[in-house]
Design an enzyme around this catalytic site. Structure first.
Site, PDB file in Angstrom:
ATOM      1  N   THR A 103       0.836  -1.212   0.000  1.00  0.00           N
ATOM      2  CA  THR A 103       0.000   0.000   0.000  1.00  0.00           C
ATOM      3  C   THR A 103       0.866   1.256   0.000  1.00  0.00           C
ATOM      4  OG1 THR A 103      -0.099  -0.319   2.380  1.00  0.00           O
ATOM      5  CG2 THR A 103      -2.046  -0.969   1.135  1.00  0.00           C
ATOM      6  N   GLY A 121      17.230 -11.148   2.807  1.00  0.00           N
ATOM      7  CA  GLY A 121      16.267 -11.740   1.874  1.00  0.00           C
ATOM      8  C   GLY A 121      15.114 -12.445   2.556  1.00  0.00           C
ATOM      9  N   ASP A 142       9.769   0.782   4.585  1.00  0.00           N
ATOM     10  CA  ASP A 142      10.852   0.075   5.279  1.00  0.00           C
ATOM     11  C   ASP A 142      11.837   1.049   5.913  1.00  0.00           C
ATOM     12  OD1 ASP A 142       9.571  -2.045   4.200  1.00  0.00           O
ATOM     13  OD2 ASP A 142      11.099  -2.492   2.709  1.00  0.00           O
ATOM     14  N   TYR A 181       8.199  -7.065  -8.175  1.00  0.00           N
ATOM     15  CA  TYR A 181       7.790  -5.909  -7.365  1.00  0.00           C
ATOM     16  C   TYR A 181       7.512  -4.722  -8.294  1.00  0.00           C
ATOM     17  CZ  TYR A 181       7.895  -2.438  -3.618  1.00  0.00           C
ATOM     18  OH  TYR A 181       7.561  -1.437  -2.743  1.00  0.00           O
TER      19      TYR A 181
HETATM   20  C1  GLA Z   1       9.087  -4.006   0.264  1.00  0.00           C
HETATM   21  C2  GLA Z   1       9.236  -2.517  -0.056  1.00  0.00           C
HETATM   22  C3  GLA Z   1       8.249  -1.666   0.744  1.00  0.00           C
HETATM   23  C4  GLA Z   1       6.832  -2.214   0.651  1.00  0.00           C
HETATM   24  C5  GLA Z   1       6.812  -3.716   0.905  1.00  0.00           C
HETATM   25  C6  GLA Z   1       5.454  -4.318   0.654  1.00  0.00           C
HETATM   26  O1  GLA Z   1       9.484  -4.285   1.564  1.00  0.00           O
HETATM   27  O2  GLA Z   1      10.540  -2.073   0.206  1.00  0.00           O
HETATM   28  O3  GLA Z   1       8.312  -0.328   0.308  1.00  0.00           O
HETATM   29  O4  GLA Z   1       6.248  -1.903  -0.585  1.00  0.00           O
HETATM   30  O5  GLA Z   1       7.737  -4.415   0.092  1.00  0.00           O
HETATM   31  O6  GLA Z   1       4.525  -3.825   1.558  1.00  0.00           O
END
Ligand code: GLA
Length: 377
Positions: A26, A112, A162, A212
């Site tokens: 999100t 990872g 993160d 991603y």
């Molecule tokens: C990774 C990305 C975050 C986020 C998550 C999924 O960790 O670095 O920014 O998008 O995936 O919630």
């Protein structure tokens, strides 16, 4: 590496990993997330080395290191070096005060595994260099430059969750972060008598970065379609299920699935926040299971290993809920387990997992912990 012989650090920085209670994918859709830092972290030790431009970086955990020339910062073939180089590059774009430094790092954060060792690496370095050279960056600037480093040098078009969680978290709390305004509120969590148990699948599919970026594009495609009829929609944060129904005919099925997940996931973050406010742990657990279902079937970022572990949790009445945490394609499942049943749950999950996949499960408890910290030596 040569600098290790008489290495006397001036500064120690502790940079934590994170879990996300709910609100997956999100962040880059300008929605809400509920992450917190955990106790597992990377510990950096820094010193200035009197060179104008040569820096040494050495990982004690992986027994490997490299040099960085501040006058010639370029991407590396070696993946982890790019997190470091990316941050050095972003800092150099913003200030000319950076000089030669040496740094060692040590980590108990499995790489990872969906616990954001990458953000811990980026933000810990940014924090350390900020202190060492008195660069004057605010925490928020460090969060943003670390995210930019991941975009430019690593190539993952990640959101901000993160880095934000690694730097800003508070002990005993999750952060309710609005990824559009960047306003946030620490929410106390107390799951007693339940514990937060992570089960590390130990699989990390290297599709993760490319998939991603594909998910992000699919969401953008969804927004562009919705916007034709609803010009006020600038991100999936602004979209509703009613809008989705009215544009369904124009949307490829896969885009429809991705967008539906994000809209539902944003709602789940709000529901989770309300459930936490009234200590409704049953609802907290249900929301986790519901979220995993979407992660697996609509957003399609889980994997057989994490799906198996979440299903396994469902068979145990002492587990309130579970889901894969983080970007996906492996990593850890997050489980809310009654304290009396933790041992039995871990042993039975490990046995079933070994039988099914031939992999030794790595279980551990996590607690909501504080963000980046430092001490001068
Ligand atoms: C990774 C990305 C975050 C986020 C998550 C999924 O960790 O670095 O920014 O998008 O995936 O919630």
């Amino acid at each position: 590496m040569h600098f290790l012989e008489n290495f006397e650090p001036e500064l120690t920085v502790e940079s934590p990993g994170r879990i996300n209670l709910i609100g997956e994918h999100t962040d880059y859709n300008m929605g809400y997330v509920l992450p917190t830092a955990i106790e597992k972290k990377i510990i950096f030790k820094f010193r200035r080395n009197n060179s104008p431009n040569i820096c040494g970086v050495y990982s004690e955990t992986y027994d490997t290191g490299f040099e960085v020339d501040l006058n010639n910062i370029a991407q590396s073939e070696v993946e982890w070096e790019n997190y470091i180089l990316g941050v050095v590059n972003e800092i150099s774009k913003r200030t000319d005060k950076l000089r030669g430094f040496d740094c060692t790092l040590q980590s108990d954060l499995p790489a990872g595994s969906g616990l954001s060792s990458s953000a811990a690496l980026e933000c810990g370095l940014a924090y350390g260099l900020n202190e060492l050279f008195d660069l004057g960056f605010t925490k928020m600037e460090m969060v943003k430059l670390s995210q930019a480093a991941e975009h430019t040098f690593v190539g993952t078009q990640c959101g901000i969750m993160d880095q934000f969680a690694s730097v800003m978290s508070e002990e005993g709390h999750v952060l309710l972060l609005d990824c559009r305004s960047l306003d946030y509120r620490p929410i106390p969590i107390n799951f007693h008598p339940y514990k937060l148990i992570l089960l590390n699948t130990k699989v990390s599919h290297n599709l993760a970065s490319s998939e991603y970026n594909t998910r992000k594009k699919e969401c953008e495609e969804g927004v562009a379609i919705i916007k034709q009829d609803f010009p006020e929609v600038n991100s999936l944060r602004d979209a509703t299920f009613e809008m989705m129904e009215s544009v369904k005919g124009q949307m490829p099925e896969i885009v429809y699935k991705r967008c539906s997940f994000i809209i539902a996931e944003n709602k789940r973050v709000k529901k989770m926040t309300r459930a936490l406010a009234v200590d409704n742990l049953e609802l907290v657990g249900e929301l986790l299971y519901e979220a995993h279902d979407g992660i697996s079937k609509l957003y399609e970022v889980s994997c057989p290993e994490s799906d198996f572990l979440v299903e396994f949790s469902k068979s145990n009445p002492k587990v309130l809920g579970a889901r894969q945490t983080g970007g996906g394609f492996g990593g850890c499942t997050l489980n809310i387990v009654h304290e009396n049943a933790v041992e039995e749950f871990i042993v039975s999950a490990a046995k079933a997992y070994l039988e099914k996949f031939g992999i030794e499960l790595e279980p551990f408890e996590v607690r909501p912990s504080k963000g980046t910290s430092f001490s001068k030596n």
